[in-house]
Scaffold this motif. Structure first.
Motif, PDB file in Angstrom:
ATOM      1  N   ILE A   1       0.855  -1.185   0.000  1.00  0.00           N
ATOM      2  CA  ILE A   1       0.000   0.000   0.000  1.00  0.00           C
ATOM      3  C   ILE A   1       0.894   1.239   0.000  1.00  0.00           C
ATOM      4  O   ILE A   1       1.779   1.373   0.842  1.00  0.00           O
ATOM      5  N   ARG A   2       0.625   2.156  -0.938  1.00  0.00           N
ATOM      6  CA  ARG A   2       1.435   3.370  -1.082  1.00  0.00           C
ATOM      7  C   ARG A   2       0.736   4.616  -0.559  1.00  0.00           C
ATOM      8  O   ARG A   2       1.293   5.702  -0.624  1.00  0.00           O
ATOM      9  N   ASP A   3      -0.476   4.496  -0.060  1.00  0.00           N
ATOM     10  CA  ASP A   3      -1.235   5.656   0.424  1.00  0.00           C
ATOM     11  C   ASP A   3      -1.649   5.392   1.868  1.00  0.00           C
ATOM     12  O   ASP A   3      -1.554   4.269   2.345  1.00  0.00           O
ATOM     13  N   GLU A   4      -2.094   6.420   2.554  1.00  0.00           N
ATOM     14  CA  GLU A   4      -2.456   6.268   3.970  1.00  0.00           C
ATOM     15  C   GLU A   4      -3.834   6.843   4.228  1.00  0.00           C
ATOM     16  O   GLU A   4      -3.967   7.945   4.744  1.00  0.00           O
TER      17      GLU A   4
ATOM     18  N   ALA B   1       2.230  -0.984   4.304  1.00  0.00           N
ATOM     19  CA  ALA B   1       1.741  -2.308   4.721  1.00  0.00           C
ATOM     20  C   ALA B   1       1.620  -3.239   3.516  1.00  0.00           C
ATOM     21  O   ALA B   1       1.287  -2.810   2.411  1.00  0.00           O
ATOM     22  N   LYS B   2       1.896  -4.503   3.745  1.00  0.00           N
ATOM     23  CA  LYS B   2       1.666  -5.525   2.732  1.00  0.00           C
ATOM     24  C   LYS B   2       0.195  -5.906   2.793  1.00  0.00           C
ATOM     25  O   LYS B   2      -0.390  -5.981   3.875  1.00  0.00           O
ATOM     26  N   ALA B   3      -0.397  -6.139   1.624  1.00  0.00           N
ATOM     27  CA  ALA B   3      -1.825  -6.437   1.565  1.00  0.00           C
ATOM     28  C   ALA B   3      -2.095  -7.528   0.547  1.00  0.00           C
ATOM     29  O   ALA B   3      -1.285  -7.796  -0.340  1.00  0.00           O
TER      30      ALA B   3
ATOM     31  N   VAL C   1      -9.290   1.074  -2.350  1.00  0.00           N
ATOM     32  CA  VAL C   1      -8.046   1.703  -2.801  1.00  0.00           C
ATOM     33  C   VAL C   1      -8.022   1.602  -4.326  1.00  0.00           C
ATOM     34  O   VAL C   1      -8.675   0.739  -4.905  1.00  0.00           O
ATOM     35  N   THR C   2      -7.283   2.503  -4.940  1.00  0.00           N
ATOM     36  CA  THR C   2      -7.160   2.505  -6.395  1.00  0.00           C
ATOM     37  C   THR C   2      -5.807   1.936  -6.792  1.00  0.00           C
ATOM     38  O   THR C   2      -4.896   1.824  -5.951  1.00  0.00           O
ATOM     39  N   GLU C   3      -5.663   1.607  -8.057  1.00  0.00           N
ATOM     40  CA  GLU C   3      -4.432   0.962  -8.529  1.00  0.00           C
ATOM     41  C   GLU C   3      -3.201   1.807  -8.283  1.00  0.00           C
ATOM     42  O   GLU C   3      -2.151   1.276  -7.916  1.00  0.00           O
ATOM     43  N   ASN C   4      -3.304   3.123  -8.433  1.00  0.00           N
ATOM     44  CA  ASN C   4      -2.122   3.970  -8.222  1.00  0.00           C
ATOM     45  C   ASN C   4      -1.759   4.082  -6.744  1.00  0.00           C
ATOM     46  O   ASN C   4      -0.713   4.656  -6.415  1.00  0.00           O
ATOM     47  N   GLU C   5      -2.570   3.545  -5.848  1.00  0.00           N
ATOM     48  CA  GLU C   5      -2.254   3.534  -4.414  1.00  0.00           C
ATOM     49  C   GLU C   5      -1.608   2.214  -3.980  1.00  0.00           C
ATOM     50  O   GLU C   5      -1.309   2.022  -2.809  1.00  0.00           O
TER      51      GLU C   5
END
Length: 125
Positions: free
Chosen positions: A10-13, A21-23, A117-121
């Protein structure tokens, strides 16, 4: 596009403990996604630019994408006081949204079926 079962980072918060975090992708859906601003139905401070509400989570949304500035009623229940709240659409775009499961970097219990979440996140592991 990620598939259900894909392992991602995950690249966004959207909430504490998400970024980094790994998802695991639990589901992927093509839809219109919106940022919205609303006041919780039980009162409290206005929530601005909430990411994300999908077209299917807006009461009587119809079939066409909604435009920024449109007033809507939310059927989403991601946050306390969201369901039934009157909201304003801040932005809209068509994309793939993902439901994910992740263990927060701040500790605590596994978050299951976090929406959305979106792909760019996300990025592949």
């Amino acid at each position: 596009m990620f598939q259900a079962g894909s392992q991602v980072m995950i690249r966004d918060e959207h909430m504490p403990g998400m970024k980094g975090a790994k998802a695991t992708v639990a589901g992927a859906y093509e839809t219109v996604v919106y940022t919205v601003s609303y006041t919780p139905v039980a009162g409290g401070d206005e929530v601005t630019n909430h990411k994300w509400v999908i077209h299917e989570e807006i009461q009587d949304a119809g079939s066409d994408p909604l435009k920024a500035g449109t007033t809507v009623v939310l059927t989403a229940d991601h946050m306390p006081g969201m369901k039934g709240a009157k909201a304003t659409v801040d932005s809209a775009h068509s994309t793939t949204v993902y439901m994910i499961d992740f263990l927060p970097t701040t500790g605590g219990a596994m978050v299951k079926n976090h929406q959305w979440v979106t792909e760019n996140e996300l990025s592949p592991l």
